[in-house]
Design an enzyme around this catalytic site. Structure first.
Site, PDB file in Angstrom:
ATOM      1  CB  CYS A  97      26.074  31.728  24.441  1.00  0.00           C
ATOM      2  SG  CYS A  97      25.831  32.876  23.080  1.00  0.00           S
ATOM      3  NE  ARG A 131      25.790  38.619  17.335  1.00  0.00           N
ATOM      4  CZ  ARG A 131      26.589  37.561  17.469  1.00  0.00           C
ATOM      5  NH1 ARG A 131      27.228  37.080  16.433  1.00  0.00           N
ATOM      6  NH2 ARG A 131      26.762  36.991  18.653  1.00  0.00           N
ATOM      7  CG  HIS A 199      24.494  36.269  27.780  1.00  0.00           C
ATOM      8  ND1 HIS A 199      24.248  36.075  26.447  1.00  0.00           N
ATOM      9  CD2 HIS A 199      24.689  37.589  27.927  1.00  0.00           C
ATOM     10  CE1 HIS A 199      24.309  37.229  25.824  1.00  0.00           C
ATOM     11  NE2 HIS A 199      24.569  38.171  26.694  1.00  0.00           N
TER      12      HIS A 199
END
Lengths: 247, 449
Positions: A97, A131, A199
């Site tokens: 990330c 996002r 993740h």
């Protein structure tokens, strides 16, 4: 013969830990321990110098914008040269990330362009779009990976990362958004330097990849001893299923 | 907006509520959304009509429980409440509450993300900002964004701002608030010298350096100071000291309000509920409630919906404690460890939107606290397998990890255990399902509020 030992440098664990990065370290530690491979985890913070020969694996997680800005400045000031030297000697560098963005040439934060380590040929821009959030599965071509080398996880990033000419993605998106939501690329890999947005955390959901990293980091000639991975495989399948992919 | 238009919109929304209840769909916020579509200033109008005004509570953890304690106190003060007690805490839910209930005092728990817009409409007499922890990053985004939004609220709200002195992210807002009221914990013996994993990092607003701590209580809540001396924990006016935590049975402590001390009893377990009680006391004090009424209300308050409720099933006590993020889960696990009874434990992890789609957070919670467990732990829910894996890497003997994704089967297996207490730790949607199953298995429905 000396027992092999995996020496992990956990970079900025106080700042870059936002997506349960601790889980990735726990998986590496336990899977070494269960095989009687030593495992040392050293926390490297802001201001600390790195001896490039002292570590086999460097871990860089993600953080909030402000924390990431501070870490980026510190990386350039006192860690970049050592990281580049370690990577050129074959050490594994894993950025997840925000850590992925920091391994590239630069990333944008508001109106600012923040310089990265430059170990991966990628650039990250901000977009007005939403996002990129959700379960994700990708197909990698890592040597020796089982089946199709599928990695599953969760992504949550505002930045759009693009690969420069000649850069290789870590994998192709099967389900989810990937680096920028359009190219179908996910992550980036250059030798043992790997960046990804996955993740979940990444390694609990993909224990085969944890083993791939361990083997690459300690330069194991023989394959790692098998473990009872029934729960690990079921967890991998569940993470794939959450993304809508059959493992 | 004319009152005629509001009256019409209100009638339509009520009819929708009745239709929705009849169809069994049970949504609490849909009628409120209809109301707001027809009468956009319905919240402001209805709220302005409350004789005793209103109060707003926001936090990552403890909103519902703190509200339920404040409700008990305010009822003791003679108020008739308009209160979103079922936890529908965004605009639709609050509009529906104002439309459905009649009373003279509004008590609203508000989602941390929607606080700014709702405070400007409700114009409450007091706003309690209790804590900020990382929670559902997929939904809320990063914590810094919430802090920025809350700062605007603290600076612009017309009512009194009540702040947790022990949370540096929240206490820092005191700099922009007019005459803030602080509360906190003063008993150093219930804290520790070390932070928990994944505690939030708070930095001095003046120099940007990370705060140092002389004591940690819950996550990053504690006694802290800027190493350069720019900022330190404000001295709280409402405090808890001499805290005795008695497992799942509850706690006792000394409550001090502006230096006046009282013995307080709380029927809810864990240090995190002491925080909720002190927060409730501070909020009530800011509203002018007498000390005696506050102490009585804390004593009489009972656990809210799924927050350490205890029911009896098959002759055994069964406690349900909601888990939803690392900090809250750590406190629940710590409370279990302090309980003298041996427990059969069922943990249920779902990943619906209300639970958070991203289950990463289970790796930030200290399930290591269960590592020495000598009893079988049952894992259930949509992501039961990943939960089982988390326990394995936390050091729980794999022989003692039972993965049963189907909740009914998991519950049956747990009921077969011989522990003195049954403990269920569900995420939000799992909590709703667990309650329904317990009722169908004979737990008295009346024992649920």
């Amino acid at each position: 013969m000396l027992e092999p030992t995996l020496r992990i440098a956990a970079l900025y664990p106080d700042q870059l830990n936002i997506y349960a990065d601790r889980g990735n370290i726990a998986v590496l530690e336990n899977r070494c321990r269960w095989r009687s491979i030593g495992c040392e985890v050293t926390a490297i913070g802001i201001g600390d110098q790195i001896d490039p020969g002292r570590f086999d694996l460097f871990y860089l997680g993600g953080g909030q914008d402000e924390d990431q800005r501070r870490c980026a400045a510190d990386l350039l000031e006192c860690k970049r040269d050592a990281l580049v030297e370690a990577a050129s000697n074959g050490a594994v560098v894993l950025g997840i990330c925000g850590g992925f963005q920091l391994l590239g040439h630069w990333y944008e934060l508001g109106d600012e362009r923040i310089e990265g380590v430059g170990l991966l040929d990628v650039e990250t821009v901000r977009s007005d779009g939403p996002r990129l959030i959700g379960n994700v599965a990708i197909e990698t071509a890592l040597a020796g990976s089982p089946a199709r080398g599928v990695l599953a996880g969760f992504e949550n990033h505002g930045g759009r990362t693009r690969l420069l000419d000649g850069a290789t993605p870590l994998g192709r998106v099967l389900k989810g958004r990937g680096n920028d939501g359009v190219s179908g690329d996910e992550g980036c890999r250059s030798g043992n330097v790997i960046g990804t947005y996955l993740h979940g955390p990444l390694l609990p959901a993909n224990c085969w990849f944890a083993d791939w990293l361990i083997a690459a980091a300690i330069g194991s000639e023989t394959s790692l001893a098998p473990l009872d991975d029934s729960l690990e495989l079921a967890a991998h399948q569940a993470a794939c299923a959450a993304a809508g992919v059959n493992a | 907006m004319s009152t005629v238009r509001l009256a019409l919109a209100s009638a339509v929304a009520r009819a929708a509520a009745i239709a929705l209840r009849a169809s069994g769909s049970g949504g609490t916020s849909a009628p409120g959304k209809i109301l707001l579509a027809l009468a956009p200033d319905a919240i402001a109008q209805r709220s302005a009509a409350l004789d005793r005004g209103s109060a707003v509570i926001s936090a990552t953890n403890g909103k519902t429980t703190t509200s339920s304690i404040v409700a008990e106190i305010m009822r003791g003060d003679g108020a008739t409440l308009v209160h979103n007690r079922a936890g529908a805490n965004m605009a639709g839910g609050i509009a529906a509450t104002l439309n459905d209930q009649r009373g003279d005092f509004g008590l609203f728990e508000v989602d941390e993300f929607w606080l700014a817009s709702l405070v400007s409409q409700l114009r409450p007499r007091s706003v309690l900002l209790a804590n900020l922890f990382r929670d559902q990053l997929d939904r809320y985004g990063e914590l810094d964004l919430i802090v920025d939004r809350w700062r605007d609220v603290a600076a612009s709200a017309t009512g009194r701002i009540v702040l947790n002195a022990d949370d540096p992210l929240v206490a820092g807002l005191g700099a922009v608030a007019h005459n803030p009221l602080f509360y906190g914990i003063e008993d150093l013996t219930v804290g520790s010298d070390n932070p928990q994993h994944a505690s939030e990092q708070a930095c001095c607003p003046v120099c940007g350096e990370q705060f140092s701590y002389s004591r940690f209580f819950v996550g990053h809540l504690g006694h802290y100071y800027c190493p350069q001396g720019h900022f330190q924990r404000p001295t709280p006016q409402v405090t808890a000291s001499d805290i005795a935590l008695n497992g799942l049975g509850g706690s006792t402590f000394t409550l001090a309000i502006d230096g006046r001390s009282y013995g307080a009893e709380l029927a809810m377990p864990g240090l995190y509920n002491v925080y909720n009680a002190v927060a409730a006391a501070a909020l009530a004090n800011s509203l002018g409630v007498s000390d005696e009424t506050i102490v009585t209300g804390i004593r009489d308050a009972r656990p809210a919906f799924g927050r350490a409720e205890t029911v009896e099933i098959a002759g055994r006590a069964c406690s349900i404690m909601l888990i939803k993020n690392p900090a809250g889960t750590n406190e629940v696990l710590r409370t279990l460890a302090s309980d003298p009874l041996n427990q059969d434990l069922l943990i249920v992890l779902n990943d619906q939107i209300a639970d958070g789609r991203d289950i990463s957070w289970i790796w930030d919670a200290d399930f290591e606290q269960l590592a020495q467990s000598q009893r079988v732990i049952t894992c259930s829910g949509g992501r039961a397998v990943e939960l089982g894996l988390r326990l394995k890497y936390a050091g729980v003997d794999p022989e003692r990890i039972s993965v049963r994704p189907v909740l009914d089967e998991a519950l049956a297996a747990t009921l077969d255990g011989d522990g003195e207490r049954l403990v269920i730790l569900p995420t939000y949607t799992a909590m709703l399902a667990v309650r329904e199953l317990l009722v169908s298995r004979g737990a008295a429905p009346g024992s649920f509020q």
